[in-house]
Design a protein around this motif. Structure first.
Motif, PDB file in Angstrom:
ATOM      1  N   LYS A 116      19.463 -27.898  -9.883  1.00  0.00           N
ATOM      2  CA  LYS A 116      19.281 -28.546 -11.182  1.00  0.00           C
ATOM      3  C   LYS A 116      20.546 -29.293 -11.619  1.00  0.00           C
ATOM      4  CE  LYS A 116      19.070 -25.980 -15.001  1.00  0.00           C
ATOM      5  NZ  LYS A 116      18.539 -25.126 -16.091  1.00  0.00           N
ATOM      6  N   LEU A 117      21.712 -28.746 -11.272  1.00  0.00           N
ATOM      7  CA  LEU A 117      22.977 -29.359 -11.663  1.00  0.00           C
ATOM      8  C   LEU A 117      23.432 -30.466 -10.708  1.00  0.00           C
ATOM      9  CD1 LEU A 117      24.932 -26.194 -12.819  1.00  0.00           C
ATOM     10  CD2 LEU A 117      23.900 -27.970 -14.250  1.00  0.00           C
TER      11      LEU A 117
ATOM     12  N   LEU B 269      19.433 -23.186 -10.041  1.00  0.00           N
ATOM     13  CA  LEU B 269      20.469 -23.643 -10.961  1.00  0.00           C
ATOM     14  C   LEU B 269      21.356 -24.692 -10.289  1.00  0.00           C
ATOM     15  CD1 LEU B 269      22.335 -23.595 -13.446  1.00  0.00           C
ATOM     16  CD2 LEU B 269      23.400 -21.548 -12.469  1.00  0.00           C
TER      17      LEU B 269
ATOM     18  N   THR C  60      23.817 -22.136 -16.665  1.00  0.00           N
ATOM     19  CA  THR C  60      23.711 -23.593 -16.668  1.00  0.00           C
ATOM     20  C   THR C  60      24.796 -24.191 -17.545  1.00  0.00           C
ATOM     21  OG1 THR C  60      21.318 -23.476 -16.351  1.00  0.00           O
ATOM     22  CG2 THR C  60      22.205 -25.548 -17.227  1.00  0.00           C
TER      23      THR C  60
ATOM     24  N   LYS D 266      27.914 -26.492 -16.154  1.00  0.00           N
ATOM     25  CA  LYS D 266      28.041 -27.886 -16.611  1.00  0.00           C
ATOM     26  C   LYS D 266      29.426 -28.115 -17.202  1.00  0.00           C
ATOM     27  CE  LYS D 266      23.312 -29.230 -17.754  1.00  0.00           C
ATOM     28  NZ  LYS D 266      22.382 -29.555 -18.861  1.00  0.00           N
TER      29      LYS D 266
END
Length: 168
Positions: free
Chosen positions: A145-146, A142, A109, A113
């Motif tokens: 989520k991003l 993942l 993560t 990011k």
């Protein structure tokens, strides 16, 4: 030429600009590319099991696009890789992997990011595309989520997700 790099709270990712690397680096490639790590990756990731095959793998990856080596800040040992392969239309395919010992610690993560911020700062890419095996639930979660959105499926085994970058 100065290598490009980006940094997060715990990690740094430095670009490898050529495939001439020392044996310590090639050993770290062997330590990272274990059968579990490469299980869902393309064939040229599957048989990296010697210094010479690590060198061949590195040559291919560097020739295919940009390779970033992921390390914990303050440490010299590589713990993973980020891959970028640009197309002519502003699209860039991304890939990422971490050593098994680094799974489940939030590193993926964090490094992705940081990658998104880094790519946005360069201002040349309009869309990131990530392919993921349908059974790789952790990577699918993942990407979602991003902010990656499912865009297509190449076959019954691979899903593609995309992330639209803000125009400069």
């Amino acid at each position: 030429m100065v290598n490009s790099y980006y940094q997060t709270t715990r990690l740094q990712a430095g670009e490898v600009c050529n495939s001439n690397q020392d044996s310590d680096f090639l050993e770290s490639v062997l330590e990272i590319l274990t059968p579990r790590v490469v299980a869902s990756l393309p064939p040229y990731f599957q048989s990296v099991n010697s210094i010479s095959s690590a060198q061949e793998w590195l040559q291919q990856v560097v020739a295919d696009g940009r390779l970033f080596v992921v390390r914990r800040i303050g440490e010299s040992k590589a713990i993973g890789f980020v891959f970028l392969s640009a197309e002519n239309d502003g699209d860039t395919h991304i890939g990422y992997l971490l050593a098994e010992s680094c799974w489940g610690k939030g590193y993926a993560t964090e490094i992705l990011k940081g990658l998104i911020e880094f790519i946005e700062s360069e201002g040349q890419v309009t869309r990131l595309i990530a392919g993921v095996a349908t059974d790789n639930v952790a990577s699918i979660k993942l990407l979602q989520k991003l902010g990656f959105i499912h865009s297509s499926s190449e076959d019954s085994c691979t899903l593609f997700y995309e992330y639209r970058l803000s125009p400069k």
